[in-house]
Write an enzyme that holds these catalytic residues in place. Structure first.
Site, PDB file in Angstrom:
ATOM      1  N   CYS A  52     -68.558  27.916 -70.081  1.00  0.00           N
ATOM      2  CA  CYS A  52     -67.676  29.078 -70.247  1.00  0.00           C
ATOM      3  C   CYS A  52     -68.195  30.014 -71.334  1.00  0.00           C
ATOM      4  O   CYS A  52     -68.119  31.245 -71.197  1.00  0.00           O
ATOM      5  CB  CYS A  52     -66.262  28.626 -70.606  1.00  0.00           C
ATOM      6  N   ARG A 135     -63.554  27.917 -61.668  1.00  0.00           N
ATOM      7  CA  ARG A 135     -64.128  29.250 -61.944  1.00  0.00           C
ATOM      8  C   ARG A 135     -63.873  30.136 -60.725  1.00  0.00           C
ATOM      9  O   ARG A 135     -64.688  30.174 -59.802  1.00  0.00           O
ATOM     10  CB  ARG A 135     -65.627  29.136 -62.221  1.00  0.00           C
TER      11      ARG A 135
HETATM   12  C1  BEZ Z   1     -67.908  24.160 -69.522  1.00  0.00           C
HETATM   13  O1  BEZ Z   1     -68.938  23.802 -70.057  1.00  0.00           O
HETATM   14  O2  BEZ Z   1     -67.549  25.325 -69.523  1.00  0.00           O
HETATM   15  C2  BEZ Z   1     -67.072  23.159 -68.816  1.00  0.00           C
HETATM   16  C3  BEZ Z   1     -67.690  22.116 -68.159  1.00  0.00           C
HETATM   17  C4  BEZ Z   1     -66.914  21.170 -67.523  1.00  0.00           C
HETATM   18  C5  BEZ Z   1     -65.539  21.271 -67.550  1.00  0.00           C
HETATM   19  C6  BEZ Z   1     -64.929  22.335 -68.194  1.00  0.00           C
HETATM   20  C7  BEZ Z   1     -65.700  23.285 -68.826  1.00  0.00           C
END
Ligand code: BEZ
Length: 235
Positions: A52, A135
């Site tokens: 993110c 997402r």
């Molecule tokens: C992230 O790195 O943004 C992420 C990865 C797995 C679950 C939630 C967020």
């Protein structure tokens, strides 16, 4: 969610579901307050997570480019406002990534602790996570109609060049009454809507010298890159 426990998800062509929400830039009234703009409403799973963070830095660095195409950005996660504020401050003050640093996220980030908005937009997909939004990307036009939807899983960061290409391609399709072929970019030939019956294509070709028909159902014509960009980009 309805009484049969089935999830209702907005679809392409639907009016974007309305909501009011608190964001890092104050309250918003969505999509009414974006009546004259295209909007990308996108969700992310959680603040203070790496994928993110890379996405927010990339999107923020492209915000001006989207703005020139009359497209505003609105983010959402099921975290609270103070988490959002702390995360965005951390990004600005501490994170340097792929040449990006001091990145200020100026677009609104919605707090959605109750998951009300996330449920409205089908962003909670329990097979992936029942506590985080996937997402999701909703492309909404100035009339408030959903024009494209993409969902990515938690582990996959989005391709922001593709999101920009979608905005440019949809606006070009609207402005010139054409469709855009695979991998289209401004300057590539566009597709003249199918003639609908055999023989019509050749008649149309006779009237349009710049049209090429690969078969009766598949005709293309050039539109110069400058023509596309001059039409859709703000001066
Ligand atoms: C992230 O790195 O943004 C992420 C990865 C797995 C679950 C939630 C967020």
């Amino acid at each position: 969610m309805n009484i049969d426990n089935q999830v209702s998800m907005p679809r392409i062509g639907d009016k974007a579901p309305s909501f009011k929400a608190v964001t890092t830039q104050g309250e918003i009234n969505f999509p009414e307050q974006y009546a004259d703009s295209w909007v990308i409403l996108f969700s992310h799973p959680a603040d203070f997570t790496p994928v993110c963070t890379s996405e927010f830095m990339t999107f923020a660095s492209l915000e001006q480019q989207f703005e020139k195409a009359n497209c505003k950005l609105v983010g959402l996660s099921v975290d609270g406002l103070y988490s959002h504020i702390a995360w965005l401050r951390t990004i600005k003050e501490k994170i340097e990534y792929k040449g990006m640093k001091n990145v200020e996220i100026k677009f609104p980030l919605i707090e959605d602790i109750t998951m009300e908005v996330a449920h409205k937009y089908g962003m909670i997909q329990p097979g992936e996570s029942s506590t985080k939004a996937v997402r999701a990307v909703f492309v909404i036009d100035p009339k408030g109609i959903i024009r494209a939807i993409i969902y990515y899983p938690l582990s996959l960061g989005r391709n922001f060049d593709e999101l920009y290409r979608i905005i440019v391609a949809l606006q070009t399709a609207d402005a010139f009454a054409i469709a855009t072929p695979a991998d289209w970019r401004p300057g590539d030939d566009v597709i003249v809507p199918p003639a609908g019956s055999c023989g019509v294509a050749s008649e149309r070709m006779a009237g349009q010298q710049d049209m090429t028909c690969h078969d009766w159902f598949f005709c293309t014509k050039p539109i110069a890159k400058e023509t596309v960009l001059n039409t859709i980009l703000k001066k």
